[in-house]
Enzyme design. Structure first.
Site, PDB file in Angstrom:
ATOM      1  N   PRO A   1       1.519  -2.642   6.873  1.00 18.33           N
ATOM      2  CA  PRO A   1       3.042  -2.779   6.433  1.00 18.33           C
ATOM      3  C   PRO A   1       3.574  -2.500   5.602  1.00 18.33           C
ATOM      4  O   PRO A   1       3.083  -3.208   4.769  1.00 18.33           O
ATOM      5  CB  PRO A   1       3.130  -4.258   7.822  1.00 18.33           C
ATOM      6  N   HIS A   2       4.726  -2.261   5.238  1.00 18.44           N
ATOM      7  CA  HIS A   2       5.200  -1.682   3.984  1.00 18.44           C
ATOM      8  C   HIS A   2       6.595  -2.051   4.281  1.00 18.44           C
ATOM      9  O   HIS A   2       7.369  -1.458   4.756  1.00 18.44           O
ATOM     10  CB  HIS A   2       4.290  -0.913   3.101  1.00 18.44           C
ATOM     11  N   ALA A   3       7.502  -2.627   2.146  1.00 21.73           N
ATOM     12  CA  ALA A   3       9.012  -1.832   2.786  1.00 21.73           C
ATOM     13  C   ALA A   3       9.398  -2.061   1.292  1.00 21.73           C
ATOM     14  O   ALA A   3       8.595  -2.552   1.055  1.00 21.73           O
ATOM     15  CB  ALA A   3       9.026  -2.816   3.666  1.00 21.73           C
TER      16      ALA A   3
END
Length: 154
Positions: free
Chosen positions: A65-67
């Site tokens: 998960p990345h943002a």
């Protein structure tokens, strides 16, 4: 960017036991918020927004998960090893037990894709995820992350 630069110390490695993907993202957002001094909801919204575009599960029990977040202080990576694998909508159908969270400043486009690809490159070695799963401590997992950047002699 070297993986070791993303994980400067063993605090970047967590041992978690979430019941599901939502609980995992909430726990990671809370941890990231504490480290970055930012609102939990801001980080959770960014992570959930990215997941709505498509699962960040990579397959073989691994998710990333990345943002991107506003502000220059938004760079953070966390490795979470899960007690029990959880469903993460992976294309290969495998539940996830290794999670690499990567947060990056919106205004700093340089480094973001190399950071993600550096982790992916290390994960191509089938022994690396197994070693991370078997690490007996956060310090041992951190050492493995640092070694992932070092070419091994043949």
């Amino acid at each position: 960017m070297a993986i070791a630069d993303l994980f400067p110390d063993a605090k970047g490695v967590l041992h978690l036991a979430p019941a599901n993907k939502d609980e995992l993202l909430g726990t990671l957002a809370t941890e990231a918020a504490q480290r970055l001094g930012r609102p939990v909801q801001e980080i959770l919204d960014a992570l959930q927004g990215r997941e709505r575009l498509g699962s960040t599960a990579l397959g073989r029990g691994i998710a990333m998960p990345h943002a991107r977040l506003p502000g220059p202080d938004a760079k953070l990576a966390i490795l979470a090893r899960l007690d029990r694998p959880i469903e993460f909508d992976a294309r290969d159908g495998e539940p996830v037990d290794l999670v690499f969270l990567v947060l990056w400043p919106e205004d700093a486009s340089e480094g973001f894709l190399p950071a993600l690809s550096g982790i992916c490159r290390a994960l191509r070695d089938t022994h690396f995820p197994r070693q991370l799963r078997q690490a007996k401590s956060a310090e041992e997992a951190l050492l493995l992350l640092r070694e992932a950047d070092t070419p091994h002699a043949a």
